[in-house]
Design a protein around this motif. Structure first.
Motif, PDB file in Angstrom:
ATOM      1  N   ILE A  36       0.869  -1.168   0.000  1.00 31.50           N
ATOM      2  CA  ILE A  36       0.000   0.000   0.000  1.00 31.50           C
ATOM      3  C   ILE A  36       0.910   1.224   0.000  1.00 31.50           C
ATOM      4  O   ILE A  36       1.827   1.316   0.826  1.00 31.50           O
ATOM      5  N   LEU A  37       0.662   2.148  -0.899  1.00 30.14           N
ATOM      6  CA  LEU A  37       1.478   3.363  -0.959  1.00 30.14           C
ATOM      7  C   LEU A  37       0.936   4.419  -0.001  1.00 30.14           C
ATOM      8  O   LEU A  37      -0.273   4.538   0.202  1.00 30.14           O
ATOM      9  N   VAL A  38       1.836   5.187   0.566  1.00 30.34           N
ATOM     10  CA  VAL A  38       1.496   6.300   1.457  1.00 30.34           C
ATOM     11  C   VAL A  38       2.289   7.514   0.980  1.00 30.34           C
ATOM     12  O   VAL A  38       3.485   7.398   0.705  1.00 30.34           O
ATOM     13  N   ALA A  39       1.646   8.661   0.875  1.00 31.69           N
ATOM     14  CA  ALA A  39       2.312   9.871   0.402  1.00 31.69           C
ATOM     15  C   ALA A  39       2.159  10.992   1.415  1.00 31.69           C
ATOM     16  O   ALA A  39       1.163  11.076   2.138  1.00 31.69           O
ATOM     17  N   ALA A  40       3.167  11.850   1.486  1.00 34.01           N
ATOM     18  CA  ALA A  40       3.133  13.001   2.383  1.00 34.01           C
ATOM     19  C   ALA A  40       3.834  14.176   1.725  1.00 34.01           C
ATOM     20  O   ALA A  40       4.792  13.995   0.967  1.00 34.01           O
ATOM     21  N   THR A  41       3.352  15.369   2.005  1.00 36.04           N
ATOM     22  CA  THR A  41       3.996  16.576   1.493  1.00 36.04           C
ATOM     23  C   THR A  41       4.026  17.632   2.581  1.00 36.04           C
ATOM     24  O   THR A  41       3.130  17.679   3.436  1.00 36.04           O
ATOM     25  N   CYS A  79       4.397   7.509  10.790  1.00 39.19           N
ATOM     26  CA  CYS A  79       3.223   7.476  11.674  1.00 39.19           C
ATOM     27  C   CYS A  79       2.100   6.628  11.084  1.00 39.19           C
ATOM     28  O   CYS A  79       1.197   6.199  11.805  1.00 39.19           O
ATOM     29  N   GLN A  80       2.157   6.380   9.787  1.00 43.56           N
ATOM     30  CA  GLN A  80       1.188   5.484   9.145  1.00 43.56           C
ATOM     31  C   GLN A  80       1.689   4.046   9.127  1.00 43.56           C
ATOM     32  O   GLN A  80       1.006   3.153   8.624  1.00 43.56           O
ATOM     33  N   GLY A  81       2.913   3.847   9.624  1.00 40.79           N
ATOM     34  CA  GLY A  81       3.519   2.524   9.568  1.00 40.79           C
ATOM     35  C   GLY A  81       4.290   2.271   8.295  1.00 40.79           C
ATOM     36  O   GLY A  81       4.690   1.130   8.016  1.00 40.79           O
ATOM     37  N   ALA A  82       4.524   3.324   7.504  1.00 41.19           N
ATOM     38  CA  ALA A  82       5.147   3.172   6.188  1.00 41.19           C
ATOM     39  C   ALA A  82       6.648   3.440   6.220  1.00 41.19           C
ATOM     40  O   ALA A  82       7.131   4.283   6.972  1.00 41.19           O
ATOM     41  N   GLY A 122      -2.433  -4.320   5.399  1.00 37.09           N
ATOM     42  CA  GLY A 122      -2.825  -4.748   6.724  1.00 37.09           C
ATOM     43  C   GLY A 122      -1.891  -4.306   7.830  1.00 37.09           C
ATOM     44  O   GLY A 122      -2.159  -4.564   9.008  1.00 37.09           O
ATOM     45  N   ALA A 123      -0.793  -3.615   7.455  1.00 40.20           N
ATOM     46  CA  ALA A 123       0.186  -3.192   8.466  1.00 40.20           C
ATOM     47  C   ALA A 123       0.063  -1.717   8.820  1.00 40.20           C
ATOM     48  O   ALA A 123       0.931  -1.179   9.509  1.00 40.20           O
ATOM     49  N   ASP A 124      -1.004  -1.079   8.363  1.00 38.15           N
ATOM     50  CA  ASP A 124      -1.126   0.359   8.574  1.00 38.15           C
ATOM     51  C   ASP A 124      -1.424   0.691  10.037  1.00 38.15           C
ATOM     52  O   ASP A 124      -2.035  -0.081  10.764  1.00 38.15           O
TER      53      ASP A 124
END
Length: 348
Positions: free
Chosen positions: A61-66, A99-102, A169-171
């Motif tokens: 699962i991709l997670v993005a932050a800016t 903080c999202q587990g990523a 499932g690891a978020d």
């Protein structure tokens, strides 16, 4: 094509394409040093390629932050201390991702200025690359914009974009319950929030950026430019060890606003303000600005840059793991029933 008027060029309008090309060449070694598994193509193309399978992910699962750096940039510009402001940029993005587990995988930057100074820009982007290297993510692209008329010649702005991944499932947050322990990781100073108030306080004191810092063995400007701490590797190690239910990056809004973001509805926290000592920079800001305790806790990190919400039976082991990784760990309190953050004691 007109032949009746004096010819103009883009450079005469204030944009130097050759300088931009020179910058790309200058930063290539720093960017290359951040290469990690998964990188397929980096600087120079119209886009950057990254292979998630090559990075070891099976069902990602991709997670993005800016984010940006805010008005801390003003101090960097006015003092000429440009080497670490890029670390701030990276930290503000990648500390959010964990903080999202990523795991942060790659980073792109946006650098805009009134007139491109290649040596200065190289220092800034080399700092970005160092932040990426320390976080285990690759600097694989970005944009440099020379914008005369939009910025004064030496002024610049920065924005960053980080992309990370986790297995499905690891978020996080997940599994937070009343009684979970709050482990606070020490900050390295003001980090990158609250600088409009910091600058207002400094203006009130009449001190210049080159004056001796009343709270540190450095100039005031250099001390206030201490870069945001990168929590990525220790935080991910804790997550992988098991027992971490949530993480909260303590940025604008302080403990008061950021910790509730990772707690289930109807739950809050009990925090003992005597669990850690307020760092000297915050004591100085509070005294010079006449800042009330509630305002300190809502504006600044007050010495706690990241909070881990962990299972009570894992708190001791995770504290030891984080300490061994170089973090200063404070047991702040626990998750409780009833919304809101409740403080006991005083910042000292």
């Amino acid at each position: 094509m007109s032949e009746g008027k004096n010819g103009l060029s883009y450079a005469q309008a204030g944009v130097d394409i050759d300088a931009g090309n020179a910058l790309v060449e200058a930063i290539k070694p720093a960017a290359k040093a951040t290469t990690r598994p998964g990188v397929m193509a980096g600087l120079g193309g119209f886009g950057a390629l990254f292979d998630l399978k090559g990075a070891g992910y099976k069902d990602p699962i991709l997670v993005a932050a800016t984010d940006g750096v805010g008005t801390k940039l003003r101090i960097a510009i006015d003092t000429g201390h440009l080497d670490t402001i890029g670390i701030d940029l990276v930290a503000m993005c990648v500390n959010d991702l964990v903080c999202q587990g990523a795991e942060p995988l790659f980073f792109l930057d946006y650098f805009a200025t009134g007139k491109l100074d290649v040596p200065a820009a190289t220092r800034i982007i080399t700092g970005i690359a160092e932040g990426c290297r320390l976080s285990g993510c690759a600097l694989i692209g970005g944009e440099t914009a020379e914008m005369p008329g939009m910025y004064e010649a030496k002024d610049f702005d920065l924005a960053g974009f980080a992309v990370g991944a986790m297995e499905r499932g690891a978020d996080l947050p997940a599994g937070v319950v009343a009684g979970d322990v709050l482990l606070g990781l020490a900050s390295d100073g003001v980090h990158s929030n609250g600088y409009s108030l910091v600058r207002k306080i400094v203006e009130r004191t009449g001190l210049g950026w080159d004056a001796a810092a009343p709270f540190a063995d450095d100039t005031l400007g250099a001390a206030l430019l201490a870069p945001t701490r990168l929590y990525v590797k220790p935080a991910l190690a804790a997550v992988r060890a098991g027992g971490v239910h949530a993480l909260a990056h303590i940025t604008g809004g302080g403990l008061t606003e950021n910790l509730p973001r990772v707690l289930p509805e109807g739950m809050g926290a009990e925090i003992d303000l005597g669990a850690w000592t307020l760092p000297p920079v915050f004591r100085w800001l509070a005294d010079e600005g006449g800042i009330a305790q509630a305002e300190m806790l809502k504006t600044f990190n007050a010495g706690i840059g990241m909070v881990l919400v962990v299972a009570a039976d894992r708190a001791e082991a995770l504290s030891a793991l984080l300490s061994e990784a170089g973090e200063t760990v404070h047991r702040l309190g626990h998750v409780s029933d009833g919304a809101g953050i409740r403080y006991s004691g005083v910042l000292a």
